[in-house]
Design an enzyme around this catalytic site. Structure first.
Site, PDB file in Angstrom:
ATOM      1  CE  LYS A  16      -2.194  -1.457   3.653  1.00  0.00           C
ATOM      2  NZ  LYS A  16      -1.756  -2.874   3.682  1.00  0.00           N
ATOM      3  CG  HIS A  41       3.255   1.713   4.829  1.00  0.00           C
ATOM      4  ND1 HIS A  41       2.146   1.802   5.630  1.00  0.00           N
ATOM      5  CD2 HIS A  41       3.702   2.983   4.696  1.00  0.00           C
ATOM      6  CE1 HIS A  41       1.923   3.058   5.954  1.00  0.00           C
ATOM      7  NE2 HIS A  41       2.856   3.797   5.406  1.00  0.00           N
TER       8      HIS A  41
END
Length: 427
Positions: A16, A41
């Site tokens: 993401k 992330h």
């Protein structure tokens, strides 16, 4: 007034950060709407790699305003540490906004999280031990501490004392741990409050005004659809709603203002922590995916469990999120396999099932039904258009698109910012 939602369509770790960063130059605001520093992330910018845990990916795009929404649980120590680390690397973090209604993760939340998980033994859920679940539990039990409470010492003291009344009983009598002093917690939180004061805002008001001015707002979920507390593989889930509905409650932006919902799909499947995983591999292929794909948790460092692509899960994500598009990531990792299995259905008690079973028992017993697609050996990391991909890679993408129920509008062919094929613009 375009509002976009971007979320994980599997068990998280789909990439993401790369997708959000790609869109960063086209949007005005990037908002985290749930989760906490359990959702890591990685974003690669040039030769620089950034590991983000709590901050939205938009923090790396100068033109963008990054926002931590009211649905996020915020560990102030982690927030300040992450900001300091980015500032030391020359990243301007001054535009960050933090919702005054976001709940705080306190030291007693992390303590409770860790001792509870240890106490569960073989029944443990696989939490990150960062206090996420206990903070959300306090929120629902209405004994939570919000960011705005840091600016009223009297209220803060009352709330901390109320929260610790029960927790200290449990820590002492059940877990044989020393009671936590409320005064020490209050003092620590007040110190954090002064440091984060410049960032605190009524973010729901800011975002709605931005949309009224035709600015673009991207709402970014942590974790993934199958980790949603309502729609995931309960109880092996997170404590919030990464699905599209969580974007509304976690930001204060109404559903009629959302124009697109983009699901991030990895070209294979991974998950971290305990719980069912029908396509999980325990052989050399699983080890190869983990090694080539660098499948280790950004936040925890734990090995990710790896398996082949699961189209049943992808269809489920399309349905519960109302997905309009997919961003397919890590296609390059599959280069080199002679043939690539794809799970198209499950076998449960001798019956073929093509939709995710609602029964936890059935899902635990689901066995993957595979179709085998031809692989490719060519390097695809330099591909700029869909036609640049080898024919077998094109066929793989088209097959996944057909099985998943929504168009694939972008494809990640490498970790770098520019290593992406855009088929349709998201904005």
């Amino acid at each position: 007034m375009p509002a976009l939602v971007l979320l994980g369509a599997q068990w998280g770790d789909e990439g993401k950060g790369k997708a959000t960063d790609l869109l960063g130059g086209s949007v005005d605001y990037v908002v985290r709407y749930q989760g906490g520093n359990n959702a890591g992330h990685t974003v690669v910018v040039g030769d620089q790699k950034y590991a983000l845990h709590l901050l939205p990916s938009g923090i790396l795009t100068p033109e963008c305003t990054p926002v931590i929404g009211n649905g996020v649980v915020v560990d102030p120590a982690v927030l300040l540490s992450e900001l300091s680390g980015l500032n030391d690397r020359g990243v301007d973090t001054s535009k960050l906004l933090v919702s005054g209604n976001a709940h705080l993760i306190t030291p007693y939340h992390t303590t409770v999280d860790k001792v509870t998980e240890r106490f569960l033994g073989k029944r443990k859920i696989g939490t990150t031990g960062r206090g996420i679940g206990p903070a959300y539990a306090d929120k629902i039990n209405r004994v939570g501490i919000r960011v705005q409470d840091l600016y009223d010492e009297s209220i803060l003291e009352q709330k901390v004392e109320a929260a610790l009344d029960g927790k200290n009983q449990i820590l002492a009598k059940l877990y044989n741990r020393r009671a936590i002093e409320a005064g020490q917690i209050v003092e620590e939180l007040l110190g954090y409050g002064e440091k984060i004061r410049p960032y605190v805002a009524d973010t729901a008001l800011v975002l709605n005004k931005a949309l009224d001015e035709n600015k673009v707002v991207l709402m970014e979920g942590g974790q993934g659809t199958l980790l949603d507390v309502d729609h995931g593989t309960y109880p092996f889930v997170t404590s919030s709603n990464p699905t599209a509905g969580g974007a509304c409650t976690g930001t204060g932006v109404g559903p009629t203002k959302i124009t697109r919902v983009i699901g991030i799909l990895k070209a294979y499947t991974t998950r971290v922590g305990a719980g069912p995983f029908p396509t999980e591999l325990f052989d050399e292929d699983g080890d190869k995916l983990r090694s080539i794909g660098h499948e280790y948790g950004v936040t925890t460092g734990r090995d990710r469990r790896c398996g082949w692509f699961d189209a049943v899960i992808a269809r489920y994500a399309t349905r519960v999120n109302g997905l309009t598009d997919f961003f397919l990531t890590k296609l390059d990792i599959l280069t080199g396999w002679e043939q690539i299995p794809v799970c198209v259905a499950y076998e449960i008690d001798g019956k073929r099932v093509e939709e995710l079973p609602f029964s936890q028992t059935d899902f635990h017993h689901a066995k993957p039904v595979y179709e085998y697609l031809p692989g490719w050996t060519e390097d695809i990391t330099k591909a700029k258009t869909f036609s640049d991909l080898p024919k077998n890679a094109q066929a793989y993408v088209k097959a996944l698109e057909e099985m998943s129920g929504a168009p694939i509008s972008a494809i990640g062919v490498g970790p770098g910012r520019t290593e992406t094929i855009e088929i349709n613009s998201f904005v």
